[in-house]
Design a protein around this motif. Structure first.
Motif, PDB file in Angstrom:
ATOM      1  N   LYS A 322      69.737  35.660  44.711  1.00 23.42           N
ATOM      2  CA  LYS A 322      68.393  35.365  45.209  1.00 23.42           C
ATOM      3  C   LYS A 322      68.396  34.128  46.101  1.00 23.42           C
ATOM      4  O   LYS A 322      67.765  34.118  47.166  1.00 23.42           O
ATOM      5  CB  LYS A 322      67.436  35.142  44.040  1.00 23.42           C
ATOM      6  N   ASP A 323      69.115  33.082  45.675  1.00 20.27           N
ATOM      7  CA  ASP A 323      69.190  31.861  46.489  1.00 20.27           C
ATOM      8  C   ASP A 323      69.790  32.149  47.862  1.00 20.27           C
ATOM      9  O   ASP A 323      69.326  31.639  48.887  1.00 20.27           O
ATOM     10  CB  ASP A 323      70.024  30.796  45.776  1.00 20.27           C
ATOM     11  N   MET A 324      70.850  32.968  47.869  1.00 23.70           N
ATOM     12  CA  MET A 324      71.493  33.326  49.130  1.00 23.70           C
ATOM     13  C   MET A 324      70.556  34.139  50.011  1.00 23.70           C
ATOM     14  O   MET A 324      70.430  33.897  51.216  1.00 23.70           O
ATOM     15  CB  MET A 324      72.767  34.130  48.861  1.00 23.70           C
ATOM     16  N   MET A 325      69.878  35.115  49.426  1.00 28.28           N
ATOM     17  CA  MET A 325      68.990  35.972  50.190  1.00 28.28           C
ATOM     18  C   MET A 325      67.843  35.183  50.809  1.00 28.28           C
ATOM     19  O   MET A 325      67.459  35.417  51.953  1.00 28.28           O
ATOM     20  CB  MET A 325      68.435  37.089  49.295  1.00 28.28           C
ATOM     21  N   LEU A 326      67.295  34.229  50.043  1.00 28.99           N
ATOM     22  CA  LEU A 326      66.215  33.401  50.583  1.00 28.99           C
ATOM     23  C   LEU A 326      66.694  32.588  51.774  1.00 28.99           C
ATOM     24  O   LEU A 326      65.975  32.422  52.764  1.00 28.99           O
ATOM     25  CB  LEU A 326      65.668  32.475  49.489  1.00 28.99           C
ATOM     26  N   THR A 327      67.920  32.063  51.672  1.00 25.27           N
ATOM     27  CA  THR A 327      68.487  31.299  52.783  1.00 25.27           C
ATOM     28  C   THR A 327      68.629  32.184  54.013  1.00 25.27           C
ATOM     29  O   THR A 327      68.292  31.778  55.134  1.00 25.27           O
ATOM     30  CB  THR A 327      69.862  30.725  52.402  1.00 25.27           C
ATOM     31  N   TRP A 328      69.152  33.393  53.812  1.00 23.43           N
ATOM     32  CA  TRP A 328      69.327  34.308  54.942  1.00 23.43           C
ATOM     33  C   TRP A 328      67.978  34.689  55.562  1.00 23.43           C
ATOM     34  O   TRP A 328      67.851  34.771  56.761  1.00 23.43           O
ATOM     35  CB  TRP A 328      70.058  35.561  54.479  1.00 23.43           C
TER      36      TRP A 328
END
Length: 350
Positions: A322-328
């Motif tokens: 989730k953290d990665m997806m939000l960054t992307w």
């Protein structure tokens, strides 16, 4: 157009804007090697197949080779990036806008890396170029949608194909080795992990190195009074320069990102890490040959998720995902906005 190394050196010494462009581009390449390349070796380190420092140096070497070799064989990714936007006919203004785009990438990537979140420099670059082009042209007329649509293809390819390839390869390996003694296959998959990490590093250089070579080549063209690099051959000295800087950036490390991708997201065994590396490298090879710019971060992490799904979906740490997806998700508007604002500011002073 003069693309000799001697002309390049003369320009950066006599043209302050060109000097800033080169420093920013090389800075972005360095940051890419520092923050993005660690994804290539994350699984190899996470399964303890290699020591961190040895893996980093190996990755640096293969990133260098990936940029150099693939750009000589097929530079279509670099061409796609160069032709993605139109900064207009006034080349000085275009060069200033290019500086703004590069500045936004450095700011966004460094801040995200401080939190150990792997960013996509590919999407940062595309967003930065697009934001600057909109600022210069006063609207979306500066976006070449024929080339830009390849970004959408790349997004689907890196996520869907990465996940699918990771799941399939891991499933096949698990079936082949189902009746084998894990202790006897361990050394084989340890070697396979090292090969897979080297392959991933090579393809990371092939993909991301080409993108930034395309940007730097565009900057050289602007200094020559050319507003496009279409049909021009990329000089060998430019490939060597970019590949060297990326290799040095990779050698710096990126331990937080290695931990997030290789250890926190999915707990992997050696055969699973090998499957993820092979799947990610295959997807990057397919995209590079097709001239589609994809995110190496997307590709590798989705391949790891596909491998984790072979066990069960609950094996994936969706908090990290989730953290990665939000960054992307925030990359396109975030980098695009920073680039737009900086382009307006830079054009006031230069």
């Amino acid at each position: 157009m003069d693309v000799s190394f001697s002309y390049f050196c003369q320009e950066i010494l006599s043209n302050p804007v060109m000097l800033i462009t080169v420093l920013l581009t090389l800075g972005v390449i360095f940051v890419n090697g520092w923050t993005d390349a660690p994804n290539a070796i994350a699984t190899c380190i996470g399964t303890r197949s290699m020591q961190v420092r040895h893996a980093i140096w190996m990755s640096a070497a293969f990133n260098f080779l990936g940029v150099l070799v693939m750009t000589r064989i097929n530079s279509s990714v670099a061409s796609t990036i160069s032709n993605m936007v139109d900064f207009g006919g006034e080349t000085h203004q275009a060069l200033v806008a290019l500086c703004a785009a590069l500045f936004s990438i450095v700011v966004y990537s460094v801040v995200a890396s401080l939190f150990g979140i792997p960013t996509s420099e590919s999407h940062s670059l595309i967003a930065g170029l697009s934001g600057a082009a909109i600022a210069v042209q006063g609207g979306i007329g500066g976006i070449n949608f024929h080339e830009w649509v390849k970004v959408l293809y790349g997004l689907v390819l890196s996520l869907a194909l990465g996940f699918f390839a990771g799941w399939v390869i891991c499933k096949v390996v698990a079936l082949i080795c189902a009746d084998m003694d894990r202790r006897k296959t361990g050394s084989f998959f340890q070697g396979g992990q090292i090969f897979g990490a080297a392959f991933m590093s090579f393809m990371h250089g092939a993909q991301d190195g080409q993108k930034f070579i395309g940007v730097l080549f565009l900057g050289v063209a602007f200094c020559n009074g050319q507003n496009s690099v279409e049909g021009m051959m990329i000089p060998v000295w430019l490939m060597i320069l970019c590949s060297t800087v990326m290799g040095v950036g990779t050698s710096v490390g990126g331990e937080k990102i290695i931990k997030s991708v290789g250890m926190d997201m999915v707990k992997l065994e050696k055969f699973q890490g090998f499957s993820a590396d092979l799947a990610g490298a295959f997807c990057l090879l397919l995209a590079s040959v097709s001239g589609i710019p994809v995110s190496t971060t997307h590709t590798k992490t989705s391949a790891i998720m596909g491998v984790g799904a072979v066990k069960r979906l609950s094996a994936i740490n969706f908090g990290v995902v989730k953290d990665m997806m939000l960054t992307w998700i925030f990359t396109f508007p975030g980098c695009g906005l920073i680039s737009f604002v900086m382009a307006k500011i830079f054009m006031m002073f230069f």
